[in-house]
Design a protein around this motif. Sequence first.
Motif, PDB file in Angstrom:
ATOM      1  N   GLY A  96      -2.934   5.610 -55.667  1.00  0.00           N
ATOM      2  CA  GLY A  96      -3.187   3.931 -55.993  1.00  0.00           C
ATOM      3  C   GLY A  96      -2.451   3.222 -56.938  1.00  0.00           C
ATOM      4  N   ASP A  97      -2.649   2.512 -56.692  1.00  0.00           N
ATOM      5  CA  ASP A  97      -2.119   0.893 -58.439  1.00  0.00           C
ATOM      6  C   ASP A  97      -3.338   1.207 -59.508  1.00  0.00           C
ATOM      7  N   TYR A  98      -4.512   1.309 -59.064  1.00  0.00           N
ATOM      8  CA  TYR A  98      -5.822   1.710 -59.482  1.00  0.00           C
ATOM      9  C   TYR A  98      -6.367   2.909 -60.050  1.00  0.00           C
ATOM     10  N   GLN A  99      -6.179   3.601 -61.255  1.00  0.00           N
ATOM     11  CA  GLN A  99      -7.097   4.807 -61.083  1.00  0.00           C
ATOM     12  C   GLN A  99      -8.678   4.273 -61.804  1.00  0.00           C
ATOM     13  N   VAL A 100      -9.214   4.608 -60.746  1.00  0.00           N
ATOM     14  CA  VAL A 100     -10.746   4.520 -61.263  1.00  0.00           C
ATOM     15  C   VAL A 100     -10.941   6.129 -61.493  1.00  0.00           C
ATOM     16  N   GLY A 101     -11.633   5.591 -62.185  1.00  0.00           N
ATOM     17  CA  GLY A 101     -12.454   7.516 -63.214  1.00  0.00           C
ATOM     18  C   GLY A 101     -13.910   6.853 -63.916  1.00  0.00           C
ATOM     19  N   VAL A 102     -14.797   8.253 -63.412  1.00  0.00           N
ATOM     20  CA  VAL A 102     -15.876   7.436 -63.527  1.00  0.00           C
ATOM     21  C   VAL A 102     -16.507   8.719 -64.321  1.00  0.00           C
ATOM     22  N   CYS A 103     -16.923   8.487 -65.424  1.00  0.00           N
ATOM     23  CA  CYS A 103     -17.592   9.411 -66.329  1.00  0.00           C
ATOM     24  C   CYS A 103     -18.408  10.115 -66.044  1.00  0.00           C
ATOM     25  N   THR A 104     -18.572  11.871 -65.835  1.00  0.00           N
ATOM     26  CA  THR A 104     -19.340  12.285 -65.324  1.00  0.00           C
ATOM     27  C   THR A 104     -20.079  13.289 -66.413  1.00  0.00           C
ATOM     28  N   ASN A 105     -19.643  13.119 -67.826  1.00  0.00           N
ATOM     29  CA  ASN A 105     -19.533  13.864 -68.756  1.00  0.00           C
ATOM     30  C   ASN A 105     -21.407  13.995 -68.936  1.00  0.00           C
ATOM     31  N   THR A 131      -8.044   8.501 -51.427  1.00  0.00           N
ATOM     32  CA  THR A 131      -7.059   7.387 -51.955  1.00  0.00           C
ATOM     33  C   THR A 131      -7.068   6.486 -51.470  1.00  0.00           C
ATOM     34  N   THR A 132      -7.337   5.483 -51.067  1.00  0.00           N
ATOM     35  CA  THR A 132      -8.049   4.437 -50.731  1.00  0.00           C
ATOM     36  C   THR A 132      -7.164   3.931 -49.586  1.00  0.00           C
ATOM     37  N   GLU A 133      -7.405   3.952 -48.042  1.00  0.00           N
ATOM     38  CA  GLU A 133      -6.330   3.207 -46.814  1.00  0.00           C
ATOM     39  C   GLU A 133      -5.250   2.352 -47.722  1.00  0.00           C
ATOM     40  N   ASP A 134      -5.868   1.337 -48.027  1.00  0.00           N
ATOM     41  CA  ASP A 134      -4.518   0.807 -48.619  1.00  0.00           C
ATOM     42  C   ASP A 134      -3.522   0.720 -49.706  1.00  0.00           C
ATOM     43  N   GLY A 135      -3.875   2.151 -50.443  1.00  0.00           N
ATOM     44  CA  GLY A 135      -3.636   2.358 -51.163  1.00  0.00           C
ATOM     45  C   GLY A 135      -3.775   1.818 -53.078  1.00  0.00           C
ATOM     46  N   LYS A 136      -4.936   1.111 -52.821  1.00  0.00           N
ATOM     47  CA  LYS A 136      -4.822   0.237 -53.989  1.00  0.00           C
ATOM     48  C   LYS A 136      -5.324   1.149 -54.969  1.00  0.00           C
ATOM     49  N   VAL A 137      -6.702   2.172 -54.685  1.00  0.00           N
ATOM     50  CA  VAL A 137      -7.465   3.100 -55.562  1.00  0.00           C
ATOM     51  C   VAL A 137      -7.576   3.611 -55.538  1.00  0.00           C
ATOM     52  N   THR A 138      -7.481   4.890 -56.542  1.00  0.00           N
ATOM     53  CA  THR A 138      -7.539   6.444 -56.131  1.00  0.00           C
ATOM     54  C   THR A 138      -8.853   6.951 -57.311  1.00  0.00           C
ATOM     55  N   MET A 155     -13.695   4.025 -66.429  1.00  0.00           N
ATOM     56  CA  MET A 155     -11.892   3.461 -66.508  1.00  0.00           C
ATOM     57  C   MET A 155     -10.834   2.951 -65.416  1.00  0.00           C
ATOM     58  N   VAL A 156     -10.222   2.228 -66.053  1.00  0.00           N
ATOM     59  CA  VAL A 156      -9.379   2.373 -65.065  1.00  0.00           C
ATOM     60  C   VAL A 156      -8.155   1.637 -65.308  1.00  0.00           C
ATOM     61  N   ASN A 157      -7.314   2.604 -64.897  1.00  0.00           N
ATOM     62  CA  ASN A 157      -5.790   2.934 -65.853  1.00  0.00           C
ATOM     63  C   ASN A 157      -6.005   3.102 -67.134  1.00  0.00           C
ATOM     64  N   TRP A 158      -7.063   3.913 -67.168  1.00  0.00           N
ATOM     65  CA  TRP A 158      -6.912   4.005 -68.916  1.00  0.00           C
ATOM     66  C   TRP A 158      -7.764   3.459 -69.633  1.00  0.00           C
ATOM     67  N   GLU A 159      -8.189   2.314 -69.016  1.00  0.00           N
ATOM     68  CA  GLU A 159      -9.399   0.965 -69.495  1.00  0.00           C
ATOM     69  C   GLU A 159     -10.325   0.893 -69.712  1.00  0.00           C
ATOM     70  N   PHE A 160     -11.272   0.827 -70.325  1.00  0.00           N
ATOM     71  CA  PHE A 160     -12.967   0.147 -70.520  1.00  0.00           C
ATOM     72  C   PHE A 160     -13.533  -0.246 -70.042  1.00  0.00           C
ATOM     73  N   PHE A 161     -14.527  -0.220 -69.235  1.00  0.00           N
ATOM     74  CA  PHE A 161     -14.900  -0.903 -68.617  1.00  0.00           C
ATOM     75  C   PHE A 161     -16.733  -0.617 -68.719  1.00  0.00           C
ATOM     76  N   ASP A 162     -17.291  -0.898 -69.538  1.00  0.00           N
ATOM     77  CA  ASP A 162     -18.634  -0.366 -70.543  1.00  0.00           C
ATOM     78  C   ASP A 162     -20.013  -0.678 -69.504  1.00  0.00           C
ATOM     79  N   THR A 192      -1.481  -2.035 -63.735  1.00  0.00           N
ATOM     80  CA  THR A 192      -0.733  -1.056 -62.628  1.00  0.00           C
ATOM     81  C   THR A 192      -0.736   0.321 -62.597  1.00  0.00           C
ATOM     82  N   PHE A 193      -1.102   1.128 -62.804  1.00  0.00           N
ATOM     83  CA  PHE A 193      -0.743   2.305 -63.108  1.00  0.00           C
ATOM     84  C   PHE A 193       1.102   2.876 -63.220  1.00  0.00           C
TER      85      PHE A 193
END
Length: 288
Positions: A96-105, A131-138, A155-162, A192-193
């Motif tokens: 996706g254009d946006y790599q959405v990563g959720v920390c699960t540590n 990845t979503t069907e629209d190719g926006k989010v992984t 994290m979205v494309n390695w930027e923080f969302f706290d 974007t990624f």
Amino acid sequence: MTTTESEGVSLGMPQLPPPDYPADVRARLEADARDVIARYPDSRSALLPLLHLVQSEEGYVTRTGMRFCAEQLGLTTAEVTAVATFYTMYRRKPSGDYQVGVCTNTLCAVMGGDAIFEALQEHLGVANGGTTEDGKVTLEHIECNAACDYAPVVMVNWEFFDNQTPASAKRLVDDLRAGARVEPTRGAPLCTFKETARILAGFPDERPGAVEATGGAGPASLIGLRLARGETPPARVVHPRAGGPEGAQPHEPSLGEHLSSHDAPQKTSASDPANPAGPVGGAREEGE
């Protein structure tokens, strides 16, 4: 015979070589590659940024991109592939254009990271790495990114969302898919990624606001440093049990005192007068 063909034959798995980049794209990438390679005394050291460079072209590291890196650095495609498949920051398939990563540590998980990840899987209809069907989010779960003081973190494309919740994370991915403006809680503006990959390759981020970004350390991350420098008053130490023993009053430590029992371990009887206890060794001897 190309390098890829010769390697395939030697392994008993002949295959067609990957297609080359169009002439204009290749010329642009070669110019960028020369810029990257010139930064290093040993050209092989440029492999990681070059992989980011080719990833910025197509959004993932293709066989064409790996062959390009090999040609620029005088390596075999096997050597390049070994690196590209080792690091998870290099994608091996379209994403996706946006790599959405959720920390699960551990800390993010107990603060709600697992719940966020499960909620996003259901909300987006994808599994880990999907990845979503629209190719926006992984969506993926990620390892610790040193932001435990803001757990749970997305994290979205390695930027923080706290300090996220399942509800706020759902709003975040909905906004990303809708093309709405999304601002990280700290650090540089979101891009974007592909744009992120080019920045990671070492090229300057010339977007408005990127230069002024303060980076990834927020106030909670810096409080220990400020205390050590004496820039803020020391924390007030209160009794560890609600109310404490009758007549107990909060204690304001001087600058020379330790701020917590973690800094200066004490016997239980000294740190908690309401629950005195002798040393473990002494109790063992009495039992014997």
